[in-house]
Design a protein around this motif. Sequence first.
Motif, PDB file in Angstrom:
ATOM      1  N   VAL A 139      39.289  14.789   0.527  1.00 61.54           N
ATOM      2  CA  VAL A 139      40.403  15.318   1.002  1.00 61.54           C
ATOM      3  C   VAL A 139      40.396  16.905   0.887  1.00 61.54           C
ATOM      4  CG1 VAL A 139      42.967  15.404   0.682  1.00 61.54           C
ATOM      5  CG2 VAL A 139      41.707  13.220   0.226  1.00 61.54           C
ATOM      6  N   GLN A 140      40.022  17.393  -0.177  1.00 59.31           N
ATOM      7  CA  GLN A 140      39.888  18.655  -0.415  1.00 59.31           C
ATOM      8  C   GLN A 140      39.042  19.247   0.956  1.00 59.31           C
ATOM      9  OE1 GLN A 140      39.275  20.948  -4.231  1.00 59.31           O
ATOM     10  NE2 GLN A 140      38.007  22.481  -3.142  1.00 59.31           N
ATOM     11  N   VAL A 173      38.456  18.114   3.634  1.00 56.19           N
ATOM     12  CA  VAL A 173      39.351  18.047   4.943  1.00 56.19           C
ATOM     13  C   VAL A 173      40.195  19.075   5.208  1.00 56.19           C
ATOM     14  CG1 VAL A 173      40.687  16.871   6.398  1.00 56.19           C
ATOM     15  CG2 VAL A 173      38.786  15.471   5.307  1.00 56.19           C
ATOM     16  N   LEU A 174      40.912  19.389   3.956  1.00 58.16           N
ATOM     17  CA  LEU A 174      41.931  20.530   3.855  1.00 58.16           C
ATOM     18  C   LEU A 174      41.314  22.091   4.374  1.00 58.16           C
ATOM     19  CD1 LEU A 174      44.014  19.865   0.989  1.00 58.16           C
ATOM     20  CD2 LEU A 174      45.046  20.093   3.208  1.00 58.16           C
ATOM     21  N   GLU A 175      40.006  22.182   3.884  1.00 59.40           N
ATOM     22  CA  GLU A 175      39.145  23.341   4.143  1.00 59.40           C
ATOM     23  C   GLU A 175      38.677  23.256   5.437  1.00 59.40           C
ATOM     24  OE1 GLU A 175      37.687  24.282  -0.387  1.00 59.40           O
ATOM     25  OE2 GLU A 175      36.589  22.875   0.843  1.00 59.40           O
ATOM     26  N   ASN A 176      38.637  22.371   6.042  1.00 61.69           N
ATOM     27  CA  ASN A 176      37.749  22.212   7.278  1.00 61.69           C
ATOM     28  C   ASN A 176      36.516  22.491   7.058  1.00 61.69           C
ATOM     29  OD1 ASN A 176      37.523  21.600  10.090  1.00 61.69           O
ATOM     30  ND2 ASN A 176      37.311  23.559  10.797  1.00 61.69           N
ATOM     31  N   VAL A 231      49.176  25.430   1.266  1.00 58.79           N
ATOM     32  CA  VAL A 231      48.995  24.035   1.608  1.00 58.79           C
ATOM     33  C   VAL A 231      50.380  23.278   1.206  1.00 58.79           C
ATOM     34  CG1 VAL A 231      47.924  21.912   0.953  1.00 58.79           C
ATOM     35  CG2 VAL A 231      46.679  23.981   0.548  1.00 58.79           C
ATOM     36  N   ASP A 247      50.574  18.891   5.068  1.00 57.08           N
ATOM     37  CA  ASP A 247      49.068  19.317   5.249  1.00 57.08           C
ATOM     38  C   ASP A 247      48.410  18.343   4.257  1.00 57.08           C
ATOM     39  OD1 ASP A 247      49.500  21.616   6.725  1.00 57.08           O
ATOM     40  OD2 ASP A 247      49.999  22.939   4.930  1.00 57.08           O
ATOM     41  N   VAL A 248      48.701  17.929   3.102  1.00 56.78           N
ATOM     42  CA  VAL A 248      47.959  17.063   2.237  1.00 56.78           C
ATOM     43  C   VAL A 248      48.127  15.541   2.935  1.00 56.78           C
ATOM     44  CG1 VAL A 248      48.014  15.975  -0.139  1.00 56.78           C
ATOM     45  CG2 VAL A 248      48.437  18.358   0.168  1.00 56.78           C
ATOM     46  N   ALA A 278      45.641  15.378   5.742  1.00 59.15           N
ATOM     47  CA  ALA A 278      44.088  15.450   5.237  1.00 59.15           C
ATOM     48  C   ALA A 278      43.935  14.079   4.629  1.00 59.15           C
ATOM     49  CB  ALA A 278      44.190  16.483   4.122  1.00 59.15           C
ATOM     50  N   ALA A 310      43.293  11.911   7.565  1.00 60.43           N
ATOM     51  CA  ALA A 310      41.752  12.059   8.197  1.00 60.43           C
ATOM     52  C   ALA A 310      40.426  11.558   6.959  1.00 60.43           C
ATOM     53  CB  ALA A 310      41.728  13.577   8.333  1.00 60.43           C
ATOM     54  N   ALA A 311      40.907  12.056   6.017  1.00 61.83           N
ATOM     55  CA  ALA A 311      39.791  11.678   4.923  1.00 61.83           C
ATOM     56  C   ALA A 311      39.667   9.976   4.938  1.00 61.83           C
ATOM     57  CB  ALA A 311      39.959  12.199   3.474  1.00 61.83           C
TER      58      ALA A 311
END
Length: 360
Positions: free
Chosen positions: A279-280, A282-285, A341, A345-346, A349, A352-353
Amino acid sequence: MARTYISPSKFVLGEGELKKLGEHVAGLGKKAVLIAHPEDFERVKDILDEGLKGTDYVHAAFCGESCDKEINRIVKLTEQEKADVVIGLGGGKALDTAKATGTLTKKPVIIVPTIASTDAPTSALAIIYTETGEFERYMHLPKNPDLVLVDSGVIAKAPTRFLISGMGDALATVFEARACIKANKPNMSGGMSTKAALAIAETCYATLLEDAHKAKAACDANVVTIALENIIETNILLSGLGFESSGLAAAHAVHDGLTVLEETHHYFHGEKVAFGTLVQLVLENAEEETIIEVLAFCRSLGLPVCLADLGVKELDEERLMRVATHACSDLETMDNMPFEVRPADVAAAIRAADIIGGTW
């Protein structure tokens, strides 16, 4: 702000070291309180009988939850028994309870992990849960344990799932360290990260990629090898020093958010952190190559890569936002990310994750 680096006073790792526990107790005091779950105590009782022969100690049977009620009970017992050394033996929650007890009673602390499932043993941090297992808060302690004593022979005989969970916890270390440093945020001791701490975090990740599968094979066979001891050191020491002296970020915040879902309570800390690491990223792209490498690592060991792997079959928007909001609360480490964040956003993510882990 000053750079700070903290660590336990001493770390000992080797086969048969638990048999020397009494010698270490004698160097710190005359009477000990031993905090261990009855099952963990029984699993190593024969070794303890030899290791604590001639040592005055009382066994405080740990209830299984690192909560205020249990900590207060053991603090009272420690004072009643006039013990002057606190020993924590077992897994992360028993060890955190021992560290909290040592702080509240101002006694030296010996930590004896019997599994390598988290980096809790080395830190000046205790995670406090509710009596039902939901994350409540971090308890920051004034110092690290006086001794971390790790018997690799004991850990080799523990179920391999614990070792793998520890690798899931250690997996997050370098990514969270880099995020904290990029954000110029303080570490767990309130100072800035050192180059030494980042180097340890990077070595942690490199050792996972190098020795994970060889260590798993050794643990499956209940034998001690160089690779197994490398991973034990990675899970406990390298990960512990790396996170504490560089910091935590999104991966652990997501873990804590996931604890609001009752179905995740049956999964280990490191298993939830592994998904939190995805997840992190994904958040960071993060670069696709990095995500694929982490995904492949997790899958090869059976670490969770999607919500279904954590027992979450359905997650409606209301429950998802509970997870995301908890992960972004003031008690969490989400604000150590190098950008703002929000709960939305979480939540995005996590969705998506979940798809990445389930389909890539």
